[in-house]
Design an enzyme around this catalytic site. Structure first.
Site, mmCIF file in Angstrom:
data_model
loop_
_atom_site.group_PDB
_atom_site.id
_atom_site.type_symbol
_atom_site.label_atom_id
_atom_site.label_comp_id
_atom_site.label_asym_id
_atom_site.label_seq_id
_atom_site.Cartn_x
_atom_site.Cartn_y
_atom_site.Cartn_z
ATOM 1 N N SER A 1 0.725 -1.152 -0.068
ATOM 2 C CA SER A 1 0.031 0.049 0.022
ATOM 3 C C SER A 1 0.958 1.182 -0.009
ATOM 4 C CB SER A 1 -0.993 0.008 1.481
ATOM 5 O OG SER A 1 -1.515 1.493 1.269
ATOM 6 N N LEU A 2 0.408 2.238 -0.744
ATOM 7 C CA LEU A 2 1.252 3.731 -0.929
ATOM 8 C C LEU A 2 0.567 4.425 0.056
ATOM 9 C CD1 LEU A 2 1.711 3.875 -4.918
ATOM 10 C CD2 LEU A 2 3.727 2.983 -2.825
ATOM 11 N N THR B 1 -9.096 -1.098 2.860
ATOM 12 C CA THR B 1 -8.881 -1.743 1.347
ATOM 13 C C THR B 1 -9.323 -3.203 1.348
ATOM 14 O OG1 THR B 1 -7.456 -1.343 -0.350
ATOM 15 C CG2 THR B 1 -6.405 -1.888 1.557
ATOM 16 N N LYS C 1 -13.773 -3.903 2.442
ATOM 17 C CA LYS C 1 -14.620 -2.382 2.257
ATOM 18 C C LYS C 1 -16.092 -2.663 2.455
ATOM 19 C CE LYS C 1 -11.749 -0.206 -1.131
ATOM 20 N NZ LYS C 1 -11.646 0.763 -2.308
ATOM 21 N N GLY D 1 -16.888 -4.859 -10.037
ATOM 22 C CA GLY D 1 -16.561 -5.067 -8.800
ATOM 23 C C GLY D 1 -16.802 -3.914 -7.985
ATOM 24 N N ALA E 1 -15.092 -1.091 -7.076
ATOM 25 C CA ALA E 1 -14.831 0.100 -7.694
ATOM 26 C C ALA E 1 -15.909 0.670 -8.698
ATOM 27 C CB ALA E 1 -13.414 0.096 -8.419
ATOM 28 N N GLY F 1 -5.551 6.815 -12.898
ATOM 29 C CA GLY F 1 -6.371 6.607 -11.650
ATOM 30 C C GLY F 1 -5.301 7.412 -10.674
HETATM 31 P P1 ATR Z 1 -12.460 -3.725 -7.196
HETATM 32 O O1 ATR Z 1 -12.889 -3.742 -5.620
HETATM 33 O O2 ATR Z 1 -11.052 -3.261 -7.234
HETATM 34 O O3 ATR Z 1 -13.392 -3.279 -8.021
HETATM 35 P P2 ATR Z 1 -12.919 -6.706 -7.706
HETATM 36 O O4 ATR Z 1 -14.473 -6.283 -6.788
HETATM 37 O O5 ATR Z 1 -12.508 -7.934 -7.470
HETATM 38 O O6 ATR Z 1 -12.111 -5.409 -7.500
HETATM 39 O O7 ATR Z 1 -13.618 -6.553 -9.283
HETATM 40 C C1 ATR Z 1 -12.769 -6.802 -10.299
HETATM 41 C C2 ATR Z 1 -13.668 -6.639 -11.770
HETATM 42 O O8 ATR Z 1 -12.667 -6.661 -12.620
HETATM 43 C C3 ATR Z 1 -14.711 -7.570 -11.875
HETATM 44 O O9 ATR Z 1 -15.525 -6.947 -12.477
HETATM 45 C C4 ATR Z 1 -13.904 -8.803 -12.544
HETATM 46 O O10 ATR Z 1 -14.666 -9.448 -13.509
HETATM 47 P P3 ATR Z 1 -15.613 -10.691 -12.790
HETATM 48 O O11 ATR Z 1 -16.744 -10.247 -12.223
HETATM 49 O O12 ATR Z 1 -16.064 -11.354 -14.308
HETATM 50 O O13 ATR Z 1 -14.684 -11.638 -12.196
HETATM 51 C C5 ATR Z 1 -12.944 -7.906 -13.479
HETATM 52 N N1 ATR Z 1 -11.902 -8.557 -13.834
HETATM 53 C C6 ATR Z 1 -10.689 -9.146 -13.393
HETATM 54 N N2 ATR Z 1 -10.028 -9.995 -13.975
HETATM 55 C C7 ATR Z 1 -10.414 -9.628 -15.009
HETATM 56 C C8 ATR Z 1 -9.830 -10.140 -16.579
HETATM 57 N N3 ATR Z 1 -8.703 -10.904 -16.702
HETATM 58 N N4 ATR Z 1 -10.673 -9.893 -17.493
HETATM 59 C C9 ATR Z 1 -11.896 -9.088 -17.520
HETATM 60 N N5 ATR Z 1 -12.376 -8.816 -16.402
HETATM 61 C C10 ATR Z 1 -11.716 -8.988 -15.194
#
Ligand code: ATR
Length: 268
Positions: A13-14, A60, A64, A126, A128, A233
């Protein structure tokens, strides 16, 4: 005052570095630590935080959502998003906020006139994605989500259009004024496949990635090559930290110092 970020893992973490740059710039002797909370111990979070004598903390991955049950109050936007990334501790009371969404919008406003943004495409579904979609919806935008699967959207509190990621290159991207990547694809150490072909966007479609390391993902490089406006970002990351600091102290953070510290650390 004393603050922390909790998560698992938390080593990279930064946030401590970024917040200490702010303390220094404001001539404060606050402290900001990283607390790695083992998932098996998360149910002791009240005791862990109380022992650390914190005035507030960031939350984080992966906590969350789980932290919400321990908050005494949760601000409306954070409730709607369904995730808390900032807790302010006031007279022992825990108040939960989400500064990710406002941090993003602040940076979006720096990069374009958001009055023109009506149709937004978000890649990923997800946490974010949910934060950004909720805030943009509240600002009057229509939200389209593209993801590998639709089931992530089942408990969302805002209406969205859905398009399978496998079909994304079949739809007309000209309808969108803003396209945001919220997946980890392109992140340092992650795969770099191209999820979407930006060739058929409008010339002024704003392209944004919530990743800041590397500064230019393949997604953003594609935007650059096509001469589309884009931003990464970093601003969102700095702003979410600055907004947390404001909730904890009531004082405006020195964003420039925070940003400079992250840029220096990552050689961006
Ligand atoms: P965050 O809280 O940072 O948003 P997250 O809740 O883990 O992280 O969500 C990651 C998102 O990236 C999800 O929508 C995931 O898609 P899935 O719902 O299909 O798992 C997407 N994601 C992760 N790796 C991916 C990949 N290689 N290609 C496309 N989508 C990806």
């Amino acid at each position: 005052m004393k603050f922390a970020v909790i998560g698992h893992p938390i080593l990279h973490s930064l946030s401590p570095l970024m917040h200490h740059a702010n303390f220094k710039a404001l001539n404060r002797d606050d402290e900001y630590i990283a607390l790695n909370i083992d998932p098996n111990h998360f149910h002791h979070i009240k005791d862990i935080i109380n022992q650390s004598q914190l005035d507030g903390f960031n939350v984080t991955i992966p906590y969350k959502v789980d932290i919400m049950q321990y908050c005494d109050e949760i601000d409306l936007l954070a409730q709607k998003i369904g995730a808390v990334n900032t807790v302010a501790i006031q007279d022992g009371k825990w108040i939960g906020y989400n500064t990710d969404a406002d941090g993003y919008i602040m940076d979006l406003k720096q990069n374009c006139n958001i009055d023109y943004i009506k149709q937004v495409l978000i890649i990923g579904a997800g946490g974010a994605s949910r934060a950004l979609a909720t805030k943009l919806y509240d600002l009057g935008c229509n939200i389209t989500i593209t993801n590998r699967s639709q089931n992530r959207l089942s408990d969302w509190k805002i209406p969205t259009e859905y398009i399978a990621l496998s079909d994304i290159n079949k739809i007309d991207l000209k309808q969108f004024q803003l396209i945001i990547n919220t997946t980890p694809v392109g992140m340092s150490g992650f795969n770099n496949e191209m999820l979407i072909d930006l060739n058929h966007c409008q010339k002024d479609t704003m392209i944004s990635d919530i990743i800041y390391n590397p500064a230019e993902t393949e997604f953003l490089k594609q935007a650059k090559d096509l001469k589309l406006p884009y931003f990464n970002g970093l601003g969102m990351f700095v702003n979410q930290g600055a907004l947390s600091f404001k909730y904890w102290t009531g004082i405006d953070a020195n964003r420039e110092a925070m940003k400079a510290a992250v840029i220096k650390k990552l050689n961006l």
